[in-house]
Design a protein around this motif. Structure first.
Motif, PDB file in Angstrom:
ATOM      1  N   ASN A 217      39.713  49.941 -39.726  1.00 20.57           N
ATOM      2  CA  ASN A 217      38.691  48.918 -39.498  1.00 20.57           C
ATOM      3  C   ASN A 217      37.383  49.568 -39.043  1.00 20.57           C
ATOM      4  O   ASN A 217      37.386  50.465 -38.210  1.00 20.57           O
ATOM      5  N   CYS A 220      36.197  50.310 -35.304  1.00 23.72           N
ATOM      6  CA  CYS A 220      36.681  51.449 -34.539  1.00 23.72           C
ATOM      7  C   CYS A 220      36.121  52.728 -35.128  1.00 23.72           C
ATOM      8  O   CYS A 220      36.347  53.046 -36.293  1.00 23.72           O
ATOM      9  N   LEU A 223      39.841  57.501 -33.696  1.00 25.21           N
ATOM     10  CA  LEU A 223      41.092  57.370 -32.946  1.00 25.21           C
ATOM     11  C   LEU A 223      41.136  58.426 -31.847  1.00 25.21           C
ATOM     12  O   LEU A 223      40.399  59.408 -31.889  1.00 25.21           O
TER      13      LEU A 223
ATOM     14  N   SER B 116      43.769  52.210 -31.192  1.00 23.74           N
ATOM     15  CA  SER B 116      44.459  52.184 -32.487  1.00 23.74           C
ATOM     16  C   SER B 116      44.640  50.755 -32.989  1.00 23.74           C
ATOM     17  O   SER B 116      44.557  50.504 -34.195  1.00 23.74           O
ATOM     18  N   VAL B 118      42.648  48.182 -32.606  1.00 29.09           N
ATOM     19  CA  VAL B 118      41.399  47.747 -33.237  1.00 29.09           C
ATOM     20  C   VAL B 118      41.251  48.430 -34.598  1.00 29.09           C
ATOM     21  O   VAL B 118      40.891  47.797 -35.584  1.00 29.09           O
ATOM     22  N   ALA B 119      41.588  49.727 -34.659  1.00 23.96           N
ATOM     23  CA  ALA B 119      41.465  50.479 -35.916  1.00 23.96           C
ATOM     24  C   ALA B 119      42.329  49.879 -37.018  1.00 23.96           C
ATOM     25  O   ALA B 119      41.944  49.867 -38.185  1.00 23.96           O
ATOM     26  N   PHE B 120      43.515  49.381 -36.646  1.00 22.16           N
ATOM     27  CA  PHE B 120      44.479  48.938 -37.650  1.00 22.16           C
ATOM     28  C   PHE B 120      44.687  47.416 -37.647  1.00 22.16           C
ATOM     29  O   PHE B 120      45.752  46.908 -38.017  1.00 22.16           O
ATOM     30  N   ASN B 121      43.640  46.696 -37.228  1.00 24.85           N
ATOM     31  CA  ASN B 121      43.605  45.230 -37.328  1.00 24.85           C
ATOM     32  C   ASN B 121      44.719  44.490 -36.598  1.00 24.85           C
ATOM     33  O   ASN B 121      45.199  43.466 -37.097  1.00 24.85           O
ATOM     34  N   ILE B 181      60.258  52.364 -41.502  1.00 30.04           N
ATOM     35  CA  ILE B 181      59.165  51.386 -41.591  1.00 30.04           C
ATOM     36  C   ILE B 181      58.569  51.340 -43.002  1.00 30.04           C
ATOM     37  O   ILE B 181      58.078  50.298 -43.433  1.00 30.04           O
ATOM     38  N   LYS B 182      58.657  52.449 -43.729  1.00 29.49           N
ATOM     39  CA  LYS B 182      58.090  52.503 -45.087  1.00 29.49           C
ATOM     40  C   LYS B 182      58.832  51.587 -46.059  1.00 29.49           C
ATOM     41  O   LYS B 182      58.300  51.225 -47.100  1.00 29.49           O
ATOM     42  N   SER B 230      50.902  53.675 -32.568  1.00 30.90           N
ATOM     43  CA  SER B 230      49.781  53.868 -33.494  1.00 30.90           C
ATOM     44  C   SER B 230      50.258  54.082 -34.921  1.00 30.90           C
ATOM     45  O   SER B 230      49.714  53.505 -35.865  1.00 30.90           O
ATOM     46  N   ILE B 231      51.288  54.915 -35.108  1.00 28.61           N
ATOM     47  CA  ILE B 231      51.788  55.164 -36.468  1.00 28.61           C
ATOM     48  C   ILE B 231      52.374  53.879 -37.055  1.00 28.61           C
ATOM     49  O   ILE B 231      52.158  53.557 -38.228  1.00 28.61           O
ATOM     50  N   TYR B 234      49.564  51.677 -38.044  1.00 28.51           N
ATOM     51  CA  TYR B 234      48.966  52.288 -39.235  1.00 28.51           C
ATOM     52  C   TYR B 234      49.765  51.926 -40.489  1.00 28.51           C
ATOM     53  O   TYR B 234      49.209  51.556 -41.521  1.00 28.51           O
ATOM     54  N   GLU B 235      51.094  52.012 -40.382  1.00 26.43           N
ATOM     55  CA  GLU B 235      51.957  51.692 -41.522  1.00 26.43           C
ATOM     56  C   GLU B 235      51.855  50.209 -41.901  1.00 26.43           C
ATOM     57  O   GLU B 235      51.814  49.872 -43.082  1.00 26.43           O
ATOM     58  N   PHE B 237      49.282  48.258 -41.375  1.00 18.89           N
ATOM     59  CA  PHE B 237      47.920  48.106 -41.913  1.00 18.89           C
ATOM     60  C   PHE B 237      47.845  48.586 -43.360  1.00 18.89           C
ATOM     61  O   PHE B 237      47.191  47.979 -44.204  1.00 18.89           O
ATOM     62  N   ASN B 238      48.549  49.675 -43.650  1.00 20.51           N
ATOM     63  CA  ASN B 238      48.505  50.271 -44.988  1.00 20.51           C
ATOM     64  C   ASN B 238      49.599  49.750 -45.916  1.00 20.51           C
ATOM     65  O   ASN B 238      49.595  50.074 -47.103  1.00 20.51           O
TER      66      ASN B 238
END
Lengths: 239, 239
Positions: A217, A220, A223, B116, B118-121, B181-182, B230-231, B234-235, B237-238
């Protein structure tokens, strides 16, 4: 064996090891808390143990000390009950993926990165000469024993990168212009992570062939350095 | 306006805000360092500014204080030159992805997770009543201003999870038996992360439908809580 005097030579020696200068000179360091001392023993790096518990039995020389002495040699606010005097690990040759830290300053970040590096098969960590000491007590603690499972090299980064053989792809981060790490694949990588405030220095950046970033996003800017390093290693491991 | 006495009522008030008890009571908190104060101003949460620089101009009431006073109200070893008295953010309604922290204790980890998130919504962060305070000075600093871009809710987690509508998939971590998680996809998730030493409590775990893990080397038992959170974000989010 019991030690009751704070002026005992062994105790004075342990106290000195709180300073990086003496750790470098002596090639020794301290490990606190039982679970970490056990990891150090298992890995074979313990020379002596100091404890307040007079019923302890370990395979290395063990000294029973007073609470007052423990407080003196401990690096923690609530001092631990056991401290191991450990040999620093010898630098080994590297072959697999490498994580390189350019002027990383926060000991908690370094401990976290060591832990993630072991998790994601980065077997060697290279510290620039101006990075935080790998044997700093906060690094030891936050690495949760993973310190004993990694090869630590402290050196001049420019020279190290120049001498790296060409089976390695040298990559670093570029929040603005980097390619999404998900779109890139490489056989073997040397991943450079920079300082918490200033990132990777220009001269080191210039030595890296590939610049990567993580999709995130726009609110940010960046990190935490430990998190960024960990996600990138995770992606390489899973790529 | 100038303040020179450490006994000034305003200064005594700021000093009290070092304690969680008073932050909770007053619904106020302190922000140090210029770049973070500017973020707080931009976000509209600043009531007053205290600075040692008598040439400052801000749109809120500003008090020039002595170095001695600054040292008294600062939470940092090397005290900053500027501190903002800020309003705590009001809890808002949530809709998107949520990160939930069950008894997280380390303020650096919470700051990192906020950044993190905020970075990953992940727009909302829910803290159990026994988690570290979101307005703790170390949280504020390590969130790097991202604190002002997130909705923080502090509540009873069991009730919160029970009341969550069924568009949410409740997920948590399970290093041993979790699915990678993948391999999982969900529309909207409430991700629960546990305490640094003990993980997620049994009663909270039982309320989660999906258990996930991250693929990693067996030498490493677990990641730092901030990194794991965070990871996973991230997963999602992606994903």
């Amino acid at each position: 064996m019991e030690i009751t005097s704070v002026n005992n030579e062994k105790i004075k020696y342990l106290e000195k090891l709180k300073q990086k200068k003496y750790r470098d000179l002596e090639k020794m360091f301290l490990v606190e808390d039982e679970h970490l001392v056990l990891e150090a023993l298992k890995a074979g790096y313990v020379k002596e143990i100091y404890t307040t518990n007079n019923n302890s039995h370990y395979e290395v020389p063990t000294y029973v000390v007073t609470d007052k002495i423990m407080k003196l040699i401990s690096n923690q606010v609530t001092s631990s009950k056991i401290i191991a005097l450990c040999y620093q690990m010898e630098e080994k040759n590297y072959d697999g993926n490498i994580i390189i830290l350019d002027n990383l300053q926060d000991p908690g970040n370094l401990g976290t990165i060591i832990r993630s590096a072991v998790a994601f098969n980065f077997n060697t960590i290279v510290l620039s000469n101006d990075s935080v000491d790998g044997y700093n007590p906060k690094v030891v603690r936050s690495s949760e024993g993973m310190l004993f499972h990694i090869n630590i090299i402290r050196t001049n980064l420019e020279e190290f990168l120049d001498n790296l053989d060409n089976t390695y792809t040298k990559i670093t981060t570029d929040v603005k212009n980097g390619q999404n790490i998900k779109d890139i694949h490489f056989k073997k990588c040397a991943l450079v992570i920079g300082n918490e405030g200033n990132g990777v220095s220009k001269k080191i950046q210039d030595k890296c062939e590939v610049k990567v970033n993580l999709k995130m996003n726009n609110n940010c800017e960046s990190l935490n350095a430990g998190v960024a390093a960990s996600i990138l290693m995770y992606e390489v491991f899973n790529g």
